[in-house]
Design a protein around this motif. Structure first.
Motif, PDB file in Angstrom:
ATOM      1  N   ALA B   1       0.841  -1.194   0.000  1.00  0.00           N
ATOM      2  CA  ALA B   1       0.000   0.000   0.000  1.00  0.00           C
ATOM      3  C   ALA B   1       0.876   1.245   0.000  1.00  0.00           C
ATOM      4  N   GLN B   2       0.313   2.300  -0.567  1.00  0.00           N
ATOM      5  CA  GLN B   2       1.058   3.551  -0.606  1.00  0.00           C
ATOM      6  C   GLN B   2       1.178   4.135   0.797  1.00  0.00           C
ATOM      7  N   THR B   3       2.281   4.830   1.033  1.00  0.00           N
ATOM      8  CA  THR B   3       2.465   5.487   2.329  1.00  0.00           C
ATOM      9  C   THR B   3       2.657   6.980   2.129  1.00  0.00           C
ATOM     10  N   VAL B   4       2.197   7.732   3.095  1.00  0.00           N
ATOM     11  CA  VAL B   4       2.294   9.189   3.073  1.00  0.00           C
ATOM     12  C   VAL B   4       3.013   9.617   4.349  1.00  0.00           C
ATOM     13  N   THR B   5       4.030  10.440   4.194  1.00  0.00           N
ATOM     14  CA  THR B   5       4.850  10.859   5.339  1.00  0.00           C
ATOM     15  C   THR B   5       4.828  12.374   5.500  1.00  0.00           C
ATOM     16  N   GLN B   6       4.457  12.802   6.691  1.00  0.00           N
ATOM     17  CA  GLN B   6       4.557  14.210   7.060  1.00  0.00           C
ATOM     18  C   GLN B   6       5.567  14.274   8.199  1.00  0.00           C
ATOM     19  N   SER B   7       6.697  14.872   7.939  1.00  0.00           N
ATOM     20  CA  SER B   7       7.820  14.797   8.886  1.00  0.00           C
ATOM     21  C   SER B   7       7.789  15.884   9.951  1.00  0.00           C
ATOM     22  N   GLN B   8       6.828  16.796   9.854  1.00  0.00           N
ATOM     23  CA  GLN B   8       6.760  17.904  10.813  1.00  0.00           C
ATOM     24  C   GLN B   8       5.507  17.737  11.681  1.00  0.00           C
ATOM     25  N   PRO B   9       5.645  17.216  12.889  1.00  0.00           N
ATOM     26  CA  PRO B   9       4.454  17.060  13.731  1.00  0.00           C
ATOM     27  C   PRO B   9       3.818  18.413  14.096  1.00  0.00           C
ATOM     28  N   GLU B  10       4.679  19.440  14.263  1.00  0.00           N
ATOM     29  CA  GLU B  10       4.177  20.760  14.632  1.00  0.00           C
ATOM     30  C   GLU B  10       4.941  21.840  13.873  1.00  0.00           C
ATOM     31  N   MET B  11       4.200  22.885  13.518  1.00  0.00           N
ATOM     32  CA  MET B  11       4.813  24.054  12.903  1.00  0.00           C
ATOM     33  C   MET B  11       4.163  25.295  13.490  1.00  0.00           C
ATOM     34  N   SER B  12       4.915  26.383  13.456  1.00  0.00           N
ATOM     35  CA  SER B  12       4.411  27.640  13.989  1.00  0.00           C
ATOM     36  C   SER B  12       4.746  28.743  12.990  1.00  0.00           C
ATOM     37  N   VAL B  13       3.830  29.708  12.876  1.00  0.00           N
ATOM     38  CA  VAL B  13       4.053  30.826  11.954  1.00  0.00           C
ATOM     39  C   VAL B  13       3.475  32.092  12.573  1.00  0.00           C
ATOM     40  N   GLN B  14       4.091  33.197  12.276  1.00  0.00           N
ATOM     41  CA  GLN B  14       3.585  34.489  12.723  1.00  0.00           C
ATOM     42  C   GLN B  14       2.477  34.919  11.756  1.00  0.00           C
ATOM     43  N   GLU B  15       1.456  35.531  12.309  1.00  0.00           N
ATOM     44  CA  GLU B  15       0.375  36.055  11.481  1.00  0.00           C
ATOM     45  C   GLU B  15       0.954  36.920  10.362  1.00  0.00           C
ATOM     46  N   ALA B  16       0.391  36.746   9.151  1.00  0.00           N
ATOM     47  CA  ALA B  16       0.791  37.483   7.944  1.00  0.00           C
ATOM     48  C   ALA B  16       2.066  36.933   7.284  1.00  0.00           C
ATOM     49  N   GLU B  17       2.737  35.996   7.933  1.00  0.00           N
ATOM     50  CA  GLU B  17       3.933  35.407   7.340  1.00  0.00           C
ATOM     51  C   GLU B  17       3.555  34.181   6.505  1.00  0.00           C
ATOM     52  N   THR B  18       4.580  33.578   5.890  1.00  0.00           N
ATOM     53  CA  THR B  18       4.393  32.411   5.029  1.00  0.00           C
ATOM     54  C   THR B  18       4.977  31.174   5.695  1.00  0.00           C
ATOM     55  N   VAL B  19       4.299  30.061   5.533  1.00  0.00           N
ATOM     56  CA  VAL B  19       4.782  28.795   6.102  1.00  0.00           C
ATOM     57  C   VAL B  19       4.617  27.688   5.064  1.00  0.00           C
ATOM     58  N   THR B  20       5.517  26.721   5.109  1.00  0.00           N
ATOM     59  CA  THR B  20       5.454  25.584   4.192  1.00  0.00           C
ATOM     60  C   THR B  20       5.406  24.286   4.975  1.00  0.00           C
ATOM     61  N   LEU B  21       4.410  23.468   4.660  1.00  0.00           N
ATOM     62  CA  LEU B  21       4.253  22.155   5.294  1.00  0.00           C
ATOM     63  C   LEU B  21       4.704  21.080   4.302  1.00  0.00           C
ATOM     64  N   SER B  22       5.454  20.117   4.789  1.00  0.00           N
ATOM     65  CA  SER B  22       6.047  19.104   3.910  1.00  0.00           C
ATOM     66  C   SER B  22       5.236  17.821   3.871  1.00  0.00           C
ATOM     67  N   CYS B  23       5.323  17.154   2.734  1.00  0.00           N
ATOM     68  CA  CYS B  23       4.669  15.850   2.567  1.00  0.00           C
ATOM     69  C   CYS B  23       5.428  15.071   1.505  1.00  0.00           C
ATOM     70  N   THR B  24       5.746  13.837   1.801  1.00  0.00           N
ATOM     71  CA  THR B  24       6.305  12.937   0.791  1.00  0.00           C
ATOM     72  C   THR B  24       5.460  11.679   0.763  1.00  0.00           C
ATOM     73  N   TYR B  25       5.517  10.965  -0.339  1.00  0.00           N
ATOM     74  CA  TYR B  25       4.704   9.762  -0.473  1.00  0.00           C
ATOM     75  C   TYR B  25       5.487   8.721  -1.240  1.00  0.00           C
ATOM     76  N   ASP B  26       5.049   7.499  -1.099  1.00  0.00           N
ATOM     77  CA  ASP B  26       5.721   6.393  -1.757  1.00  0.00           C
ATOM     78  C   ASP B  26       4.700   5.648  -2.598  1.00  0.00           C
ATOM     79  N   THR B  27       4.948   5.537  -3.895  1.00  0.00           N
ATOM     80  CA  THR B  27       4.035   4.826  -4.776  1.00  0.00           C
ATOM     81  C   THR B  27       4.779   4.337  -6.002  1.00  0.00           C
ATOM     82  N   SER B  28       4.243   3.296  -6.612  1.00  0.00           N
ATOM     83  CA  SER B  28       4.776   2.807  -7.880  1.00  0.00           C
ATOM     84  C   SER B  28       3.827   3.174  -9.023  1.00  0.00           C
ATOM     85  N   GLU B  29       2.739   3.838  -8.681  1.00  0.00           N
ATOM     86  CA  GLU B  29       1.750   4.200  -9.694  1.00  0.00           C
ATOM     87  C   GLU B  29       2.139   5.507 -10.390  1.00  0.00           C
ATOM     88  N   SER B  30       1.596   5.683 -11.593  1.00  0.00           N
ATOM     89  CA  SER B  30       1.868   6.932 -12.310  1.00  0.00           C
ATOM     90  C   SER B  30       0.655   7.855 -12.290  1.00  0.00           C
TER      91      SER B  30
END
Lengths: 114, 114
Positions: B1-30
């Protein structure tokens, strides 16, 4: 608006009881899903169904069964509830084989087994 | 089965600023679809943004955009001009085009500081 309705928001059951969690959707979706949500583990797929009377095991089916007698209703059954099944349960539904379609979720049932 | 990984359990950002949340996945499908869902304290899962794997162009929805890197199997979410209402759990999800099931990551809890 798509509506996915779970029968209870909070539920407390005793160890060994048979527990039914009900989910109804009103959008004629083919697919229905049951997930379990635990802190740090995200949403884990228990079972899903792509048609009436059809079911597929997800990643954690042990201790659970499902029933889909009508297209709009998908039930999750805990045959003999145990304390390690205390969790949040989320039901979802989606169209099948249509491009780019997301799943719509119910509001969740927080089950406590004592 | 495909797996999805989010390596950041918690993130914090100041109001009006920009934040990026990460995600990687594992699949053999196209062929597959990727989603970001938001879960506020109300527990209701809300779709934030979606991406089809065959599209090279990154999806954008107002202040939310993704960086989809198919070869690297990476799907990050960028939130610009963060608002207090963005505070929630964010889940990355993978949907197979072949068998219709959906898999989720463990989630990232986003805090927005005023």
């Amino acid at each position: 608006d798509v509506k996915v309705t779970q029968s209870s928001r909070y539920l407390v059951k005793r160890t060994g009881e048979k527990v039914f969690l009900e989910c109804v959707q009103d959008m004629d979706h083919e697919n229905m899903f049951w997930y379990r949500q635990d802190p740090g583990l995200g949403l884990r797929l228990i079972y899903f169904s792509y048609d009436v009377k059809m079911k597929e095991k997800g990643d954690i089916p042990e201790g659970y069964s499902v029933s889909r007698e009508k297209k709009e209703r998908f039930s999750l059954i805990l045959e003999s509830a145990s304390t390690n099944q205390t969790s949040m349960y989320l039901c979802a539904s989606s169209f099948m084989l249509r491009e780019n379609t997301e799943a719509f979720f119910g509001q969740g049932t927080r089950l406590t087994v004592v | 089965a495909q797996t999805v990984t989010q390596s950041q359990p918690e993130m914090s950002v100041q109001e009006a600023e920009t934040v990026t949340l990460s995600c990687t996945y594992d699949t053999s499908e196209s062929d597959y679809y990727l989603f970001w869902y938001k879960q506020p304290p109300s527990r209701q899962m809300i779709l934030v943004i979606r991406q089809e794997a065959y599209k090279q162009q990154n999806a954008t929805e107002n202040r939310f955009s993704v960086n989809f890197q198919k070869a690297a199997k990476s799907f990050s979410l960028k939130i610009s001009d963060s608002q207090l209402g963005d505070a929630a759990m964010y889940f990355c999800a993978y949907r197979s085009a072949k068998n219709n099931d959906m898999r989720f990551g463990a989630g990232t809890r986003l805090t927005v500081k005023p």
